[in-house]
Design an enzyme around this catalytic site. Structure first.
Site, PDB file in Angstrom:
ATOM      1  N   HIS A 138     -14.094  30.095 -20.970  1.00 27.69           N
ATOM      2  CA  HIS A 138     -13.997  31.425 -21.582  1.00 27.69           C
ATOM      3  C   HIS A 138     -12.669  32.108 -21.242  1.00 27.69           C
ATOM      4  CE1 HIS A 138     -15.387  34.578 -23.925  1.00 27.69           C
ATOM      5  NE2 HIS A 138     -16.506  34.935 -23.310  1.00 27.69           N
ATOM      6  N   ASP A 173     -12.435  32.224 -26.826  1.00 31.86           N
ATOM      7  CA  ASP A 173     -13.341  33.346 -27.022  1.00 31.86           C
ATOM      8  C   ASP A 173     -14.636  32.868 -27.672  1.00 31.86           C
ATOM      9  OD1 ASP A 173     -11.483  35.091 -25.955  1.00 31.86           O
ATOM     10  OD2 ASP A 173     -10.560  35.505 -27.919  1.00 31.86           O
TER      11      ASP A 173
END
Length: 445
Positions: free
Chosen positions: A416, A420
């Site tokens: 992450h 995204d």
């Protein structure tokens, strides 16, 4: 006068014969210093020097027993294990001292962080001895065993010494027999006063009883298992991992395989599986979303212009991840052939370092073991991994009707920090679209 002369000749002949026998004995005694026990062992040519002795002569027996051939000795060493591997663990010996081996026959196996290396015999011969032990840490060039090209074995003559006489025990006297037969007087037993019964103990909190140690088995971790454990823990400590899920209808891909499996096998020599469809789907998704194929390096992002797909394979020795190079340039047949070759090498333990190095994205198929859902861990230094699971027939709504469909859950775990949620969801959605309708690959839509 003639009789006296004859008697003198006979006496001189007797003296000469005794002298000859004495010298012959001394010669044999001198010769025994070379062949009797306690003297040095001599090579086989010495046997020719004792041919004049009788066959049952003890000198010939000792000479034959102690003769040996000093054959050539060769060292079996650990071979070169790869650029990135400096040492390994001597896992097991496949032969024993005294066994015969041929040229290039495997004697032992060395486990490294990635692959298992074979230690082969440099020459045909007999294993004289092992120099290293199982569990030792070895490096390229370390001597493991000594091989002798000689097949002759040195045997020792059986001992001719007679056992020493053991003194016999003298028979017991009448007094000793009488003492043994006489009953022994028993000492009177005094009755002890009965002690008062103790009060019942108060209930106390005791520690839980643990299983005995003999019901446990401790086994050292292999080098491969240590390496996998370290890499996965480092991945968990470094990446900000997050997993998203979706489900895919396998109807069309399974029908495609069913319709063309025979023709595919006849033309290409390998079976048409489902994995090639997912590899093509991953390639298409990586081309649409190149950030998933990228990786963080310090404060930079490295975008890879190639697509190398790693396939996680579980083997009896541990998890290995061979790589399909340039999967974006392959068709279904090329992918199936490469998967078949790598899977066979993984199960045989013959994968090379180069075949497992690199990789920009990994596919893990837990469905072959019956996994319904999972969150796989990223394979460093990649940024994402796809998890495939078992195919289960479930009721689905299709065109307003409830029908049974073969469904599979998909998961993608991603870093992450770089990817995204939007990119991760669109990535998984693209794989779903391609697998559910492979015709999209032909139309590039």
């Amino acid at each position: 006068m003639l009789g006296v002369l004859r008697q003198k000749v006979r006496s001189e002949a007797l003296i000469l014969s005794r002298l000859f026998l004495t010298r012959g004995y001394r010669h044999a005694q001198s010769f025994s210093n070379h062949i009797l026990p306690g003297g040095p062992v001599v090579p086989r040519p010495m046997r020719e020097g004792v041919q004049f002795l009788q066959k049952d002569s003890p000198y010939r027996v000792w000479s034959r027993s102690f003769a040996s051939d000093n054959g050539e000795l060769f060292d079996a060493v650990v071979p070169f294990m790869g650029e990135s591997i400096t040492d390994g663990t001597l896992a097991t010996f496949l032969k024993k001292p005294g066994d015969r081996v041929e040229v290039d026959e495997t004697i032992a196996q060395v486990e490294t962080d990635k692959v298992t290396i074979d230690v082969a015999s440099p020459e045909a011969g007999i294993i004289e001895k092992f120099v290293a032990k199982e569990g030792d840490t070895v490096t390229p060039g370390t001597k493991v065993a000594v091989i002798s090209k000689s097949d002759a074995s040195t045997t020792l003559a059986p001992s001719e010494e007679k056992p020493k006489d053991v003194p016999k025990s003298s028979p017991p006297t009448e007094k000793e027999v009488a003492e043994k037969k006489a009953p022994k007087a028993e000492a009177p037993i005094k009755e002890k006063p009965k002690a008062p019964s103790p009060a019942p103990p108060k209930s106390q909190v005791t520690e839980p009883q643990l299983p005995p140690k003999d019901r446990e088995r401790r086994v050292p971790m292999t080098r491969l298992r240590k390496r996998v454990a370290t890499r996965l823990k480092d991945s968990q400590n470094t990446y900000a991992m997050l997993t998203t899920f979706n489900e895919v209808d396998m109807t069309n891909l399974m029908k495609l395989r069913s319709d063309y499996k025979d023709a595919f096998l006849e033309k290409h020599g390998v079976k048409l599986g489902l994995m090639s469809g997912f590899v093509k789907g991953v390639v298409s998704a990586l081309q649409d979303l190149p950030v998933v194929n990228a990786v963080i390096d310090g404060e930079d992002i490295i975008y890879r212009e190639y697509i190398d797909i790693s396939i996680a394979v579980g083997t009896p020795k541990g998890l290995v991840v061979p790589v399909i190079r340039n999967a974006n340039n392959m068709n279904f047949a090329d992918i199936e052939k490469q998967i078949h070759t790598l899977a066979k090498k993984a199960n045989d333990g013959t994968l090379s370092i180069d075949e497992m190095a690199g990789g920009s994205f990994t596919i893990s198929n837990g469905g072959v073991y019956g996994s319904l859902l999972s969150t796989p861990i990223i394979n460093p230094p990649q940024s994402a991994i796809l998890g495939m699971h078992s195919i289960v027939s479930r009721p689905m709504v299709v065109g307003g009707n409830i029908v049974a469909r073969p469904m599979m859950y998909l998961s993608v775990t991603y870093d992450h920090r770089l990817i995204d949620g939007r990119e991760a969801v669109l990535f998984l959605r693209r794989i779903k679209d391609v697998v559910e309708d492979p015709r999209r690959l032909l139309l590039d839509i």
